[in-house]
Design a protein around this motif. Structure first.
Motif, mmCIF file in Angstrom:
data_model
loop_
_atom_site.group_PDB
_atom_site.id
_atom_site.type_symbol
_atom_site.label_atom_id
_atom_site.label_comp_id
_atom_site.label_asym_id
_atom_site.label_seq_id
_atom_site.Cartn_x
_atom_site.Cartn_y
_atom_site.Cartn_z
ATOM 1 N N ALA A 1 0.939 -0.917 0.285
ATOM 2 C CA ALA A 1 0.125 0.129 -0.011
ATOM 3 C C ALA A 1 0.862 1.042 -0.370
ATOM 4 C CB ALA A 1 -0.858 -0.254 0.671
ATOM 5 N N ILE A 2 0.111 2.374 -0.703
ATOM 6 C CA ILE A 2 1.062 3.797 -0.684
ATOM 7 C C ILE A 2 0.199 4.233 0.059
ATOM 8 C CG2 ILE A 2 1.526 5.671 -1.553
ATOM 9 C CD1 ILE A 2 2.070 4.333 -4.540
ATOM 10 N N ASP A 3 1.080 4.909 1.379
ATOM 11 C CA ASP A 3 -0.596 5.432 2.241
ATOM 12 C C ASP A 3 0.037 7.218 2.005
ATOM 13 O OD1 ASP A 3 -0.426 3.647 4.252
ATOM 14 O OD2 ASP A 3 1.414 3.117 3.983
ATOM 15 N N MET A 4 0.481 7.386 1.478
ATOM 16 C CA MET A 4 0.161 8.993 1.305
ATOM 17 C C MET A 4 0.894 9.740 -0.627
ATOM 18 S SD MET A 4 0.706 12.605 3.853
ATOM 19 C CE MET A 4 2.501 12.758 3.446
ATOM 20 N N LEU A 5 0.454 10.257 -0.638
ATOM 21 C CA LEU A 5 1.080 10.817 -1.999
ATOM 22 C C LEU A 5 1.519 12.361 -1.258
ATOM 23 C CD1 LEU A 5 1.514 11.071 -4.984
ATOM 24 C CD2 LEU A 5 -1.324 12.189 -5.401
ATOM 25 N N LEU A 6 2.438 12.998 -1.944
ATOM 26 C CA LEU A 6 3.495 14.178 -1.156
ATOM 27 C C LEU A 6 3.858 14.509 -2.841
ATOM 28 C CD1 LEU A 6 3.768 16.407 0.526
ATOM 29 C CD2 LEU A 6 5.978 14.927 1.217
ATOM 30 N N VAL B 1 4.275 18.395 -18.097
ATOM 31 C CA VAL B 1 3.096 16.771 -18.163
ATOM 32 C C VAL B 1 2.178 16.482 -17.735
ATOM 33 C CG1 VAL B 1 3.569 13.763 -18.968
ATOM 34 C CG2 VAL B 1 6.268 15.727 -19.292
ATOM 35 N N MET B 2 2.262 16.241 -16.108
ATOM 36 C CA MET B 2 1.229 15.561 -15.373
ATOM 37 C C MET B 2 1.646 16.988 -13.900
ATOM 38 S SD MET B 2 -0.242 12.032 -14.573
ATOM 39 C CE MET B 2 -0.743 11.769 -15.914
ATOM 40 N N SER B 3 0.209 17.541 -13.497
ATOM 41 C CA SER B 3 1.004 18.245 -12.589
ATOM 42 C C SER B 3 -0.014 17.194 -11.006
ATOM 43 C CB SER B 3 -0.218 19.318 -12.704
ATOM 44 O OG SER B 3 0.351 20.477 -13.392
ATOM 45 N N GLY B 4 0.498 17.848 -10.414
ATOM 46 C CA GLY B 4 0.028 17.427 -8.718
ATOM 47 C C GLY B 4 -1.518 17.062 -8.807
ATOM 48 N N GLY B 5 -1.955 18.171 -9.056
ATOM 49 C CA GLY B 5 -4.133 17.539 -8.613
ATOM 50 C C GLY B 5 -4.209 16.493 -10.308
#
Length: 146
Positions: A125-130, A137-141
């Motif tokens: 599992a990935i618990d958090m995306l920072l 190319v692709m922004s954080g949102g």
């Protein structure tokens, strides 16, 4: 800078730089910090000459000199897995080191496409995306991660 630029210089995402060279968040952030501190920021600028920004912050009364009291409790750290995504190598390296020192497992990617590949290959599992909010190319949102 010209008069029109002076009136917009503190607006979020306003920039005079070419596409991909700036986000227009630097002066907006500075303005926000100064205003939160109940200060003022002024611009002195003429077209074709340098610009000067003057920051005025209120004086703060100091208390007795003595042992410093922590503002908040020390972080206990964690063991979770964090996916760190930032196109700035220096920011990513510093953030990775801080998270790692706090006990977190850090997966890092330089852009959104690399982050999606890491997600697909990660068995746990990935618990958090920072993530950086604005990247080429692709922004954080725009991450389709549930």
């Amino acid at each position: 800078m010209d008069a029109v630029t002076r009136t917009r210089v503190f607006e979020p995402f306003f920039t005079t730089k070419e596409v991909g060279k700036g986000t227009g968040l630097g002066l907006a952030t500075a303005y926000g910090i100064v205003k939160q501190a109940h200060g003022h920021i002024f611009i002195d600028s003429e077209l074709g000459r340098r610009s000067t920004f003057k920051v005025y912050l209120p004086r703060v009364a100091t208390g007795p000199i003595g042992e410093a009291t922590p503002l908040r409790a020390e972080s206990q750290g964690g063991s979770e897995t964090i996916l760190l995504v930032d196109d700035d190598d220096g920011v990513r390296r510093m953030t990775r080191e801080l998270l790692w020192q706090s006990g977190y497992r850090v997966l890092e990617a330089a852009d959104g496409e690399e982050a999606l590949l890491l997600c697909a290959r990660e068995p746990g599992a990935i618990d958090m995306l920072l993530t950086d909010a604005i990247m080429p190319v692709m922004s954080g949102g725009r991450y389709p991660i549930a």
